[in-house]
Design an enzyme around this catalytic site. Structure first.
Site, mmCIF file in Angstrom:
data_model
loop_
_atom_site.group_PDB
_atom_site.id
_atom_site.type_symbol
_atom_site.label_atom_id
_atom_site.label_comp_id
_atom_site.label_asym_id
_atom_site.label_seq_id
_atom_site.Cartn_x
_atom_site.Cartn_y
_atom_site.Cartn_z
ATOM 1 N N LYS A 171 -1.472 -9.427 2.697
ATOM 2 C CA LYS A 171 -0.714 -9.035 3.899
ATOM 3 C C LYS A 171 -1.521 -7.997 4.654
ATOM 4 C CE LYS A 171 3.135 -6.202 3.659
ATOM 5 N NZ LYS A 171 2.743 -5.061 4.520
ATOM 6 N N GLU A 191 -1.454 -5.381 8.338
ATOM 7 C CA GLU A 191 -0.696 -4.841 9.463
ATOM 8 C C GLU A 191 -1.396 -5.176 10.774
ATOM 9 O OE1 GLU A 191 0.051 -0.644 8.929
ATOM 10 O OE2 GLU A 191 0.984 -0.966 6.975
ATOM 11 N N ASP A 204 0.848 -1.200 0.000
ATOM 12 C CA ASP A 204 0.000 0.000 0.000
ATOM 13 C C ASP A 204 0.884 1.250 0.000
ATOM 14 O OD1 ASP A 204 0.885 -0.221 2.590
ATOM 15 O OD2 ASP A 204 -1.071 0.112 3.520
ATOM 16 N N SER A 205 2.211 1.046 0.041
ATOM 17 C CA SER A 205 3.151 2.149 -0.183
ATOM 18 C C SER A 205 2.991 2.688 -1.604
ATOM 19 C CB SER A 205 4.596 1.691 0.068
ATOM 20 O OG SER A 205 4.885 0.533 -0.702
ATOM 21 N N GLU A 255 8.902 -4.687 10.518
ATOM 22 C CA GLU A 255 9.307 -3.366 10.011
ATOM 23 C C GLU A 255 9.903 -2.516 11.130
ATOM 24 O OE1 GLU A 255 6.591 -1.300 7.412
ATOM 25 O OE2 GLU A 255 7.839 0.504 7.414
ATOM 26 N N ASP A 285 -1.005 -6.051 -0.332
ATOM 27 C CA ASP A 285 -1.411 -5.444 0.941
ATOM 28 C C ASP A 285 -2.909 -5.226 1.013
ATOM 29 O OD1 ASP A 285 0.480 -4.984 2.911
ATOM 30 O OD2 ASP A 285 1.290 -3.205 1.921
HETATM 31 O O1 KIV Z 1 3.608 -1.208 1.682
HETATM 32 C C1 KIV Z 1 4.787 -1.584 1.749
HETATM 33 O O2 KIV Z 1 5.628 -1.224 0.920
HETATM 34 C C2 KIV Z 1 5.171 -2.454 2.846
HETATM 35 C C3 KIV Z 1 6.627 -2.708 3.043
HETATM 36 C C4 KIV Z 1 7.230 -1.543 3.727
HETATM 37 C C5 KIV Z 1 6.886 -3.961 3.765
HETATM 38 O O3 KIV Z 1 4.344 -2.906 3.575
#
Ligand code: KIV
Length: 276
Positions: free
Chosen positions: A136, A138, A67-68, A201, A106
């Site tokens: 994934k 969080e 989600d980055s 992280e 994500d």
């Molecule tokens: O969204 C992302 O890029 C991440 C990484 C920092 C692991 O979750």
């Protein structure tokens, strides 16, 4: 069969079936889990087809559609505005650009907070519409119930503990996490709920080493020292495509400067009538 038909004629009469190329199978969550203690592996984020293809060609077979994408592609300064539709859109591009890589996607903020049912529905969308190989999310103990629900629906899940950008403003932001007891609880909860791997992280390197030792699933570190089972970096940090990068990241090239120089060359050529 008539009396004049031979068995060979009968075979010829079968409907035509085109010869199929052997299907290329993506690396599975199970295969990634079995890497624990056997091989260190790299993971990189990607958000579109060409860069996902570059990563796969470079031999990276686990790609994270993070989600980055919010910070790196969509122009937000955080990840919270990213939607499930954004993630599906970018996951589709990454799956189109790759054939063998495992595509981990994500779950964005808001897609798993409301209820187990909502979380399972959104995880299914990432798989069916986005082509995700796994999802994934969080959170440690607080999301273990959600992990259990999604895993129970047959979708491989990766946990993510330590610094969690979606909710960073609730705690100490992006500071290194050192609370060993809490991190152990979170990691164990994620593993017990059925996650096949966990992202660590920005965690103190000694604590990350201990987590890597006690867990039976691979730890994927980012800013968590050298002792994890895998290392993940954000594509834009590796390639120098984002003006700021965290101190733990390593920039391997400067695509941003190369792109600016190339575009300046084009602009100058047009202005000076050198092109076309
Ligand atoms: O969204 C992302 O890029 C991440 C990484 C920092 C692991 O979750």
């Amino acid at each position: 069969m008539s009396t004049t038909d031979s068995p060979a004629d009968a075979q010829d009469a079968r409907p035509y079936t085109p010869a199929k190329a052997a299907p290329v199978r993506r690396v599975t969550a199970g295969a990634i889990k079995r890497r624990k203690g056997k091989m260190l592996f790299p993971v990189v984020t990607a958000y579109d087809a060409p860069f996902a293809e570059f990563a796969e060609r470079a031999g990276i077979d686990v790609i994270l559609v993070g989600d980055s994408v919010g910070n790196n592609v969509l122009g937000y300064d955080e990840t919270t505005p990213v939607t499930i539709e954004d993630m599906i859109h970018h996951a589709q591009a990454v799956t189109r650009g790759t054939s063998r890589a495992h595509v981990m996607v994500d779950m964005p903020f808001g897609s798993y907070q409301i209820s187990d049912e909502d979380a399972v529905r959104n995880a299914i969308r990432l798989v069916k519409e986005g082509g995700a190989s796994s999802v994934k999310m969080e959170g440690g103990t607080l999301v273990s119930q959600r992990i259990r629900a999604i895993y129970g629906a047959g979708i491989p899940v990766v946990g993510h503990i330590g610094v969690m950008p979606q909710t960073a403003s609730l705690g100490p932001g992006y500071k290194v996490r050192t609370n060993r007891a809490r991190l152990l609880d979170d990691a164990r909860a994620v593993e017990a709920a059925g996650a096949y791997a966990v992202v660590l992280e920005v965690i103190d390197a000694d604590v990350a080493r201990e987590l890597t030792q006690v867990l039976s699933i691979p730890t994927i570190g980012i800013g968590a020292g050298p002792h994890c089972d895998a290392q993940v970096l954000v594509l834009h940090d590796v390639l120098g495509m984002h003006p700021t990068a965290p101190s733990f990241a390593k920039r391997y090239t400067d695509v941003g400067s190369a792109a600016t120089a190339a575009l300046r060359g084009f602009a100058d050529d047009v202005r000076e009538k050198r092109f076309p």
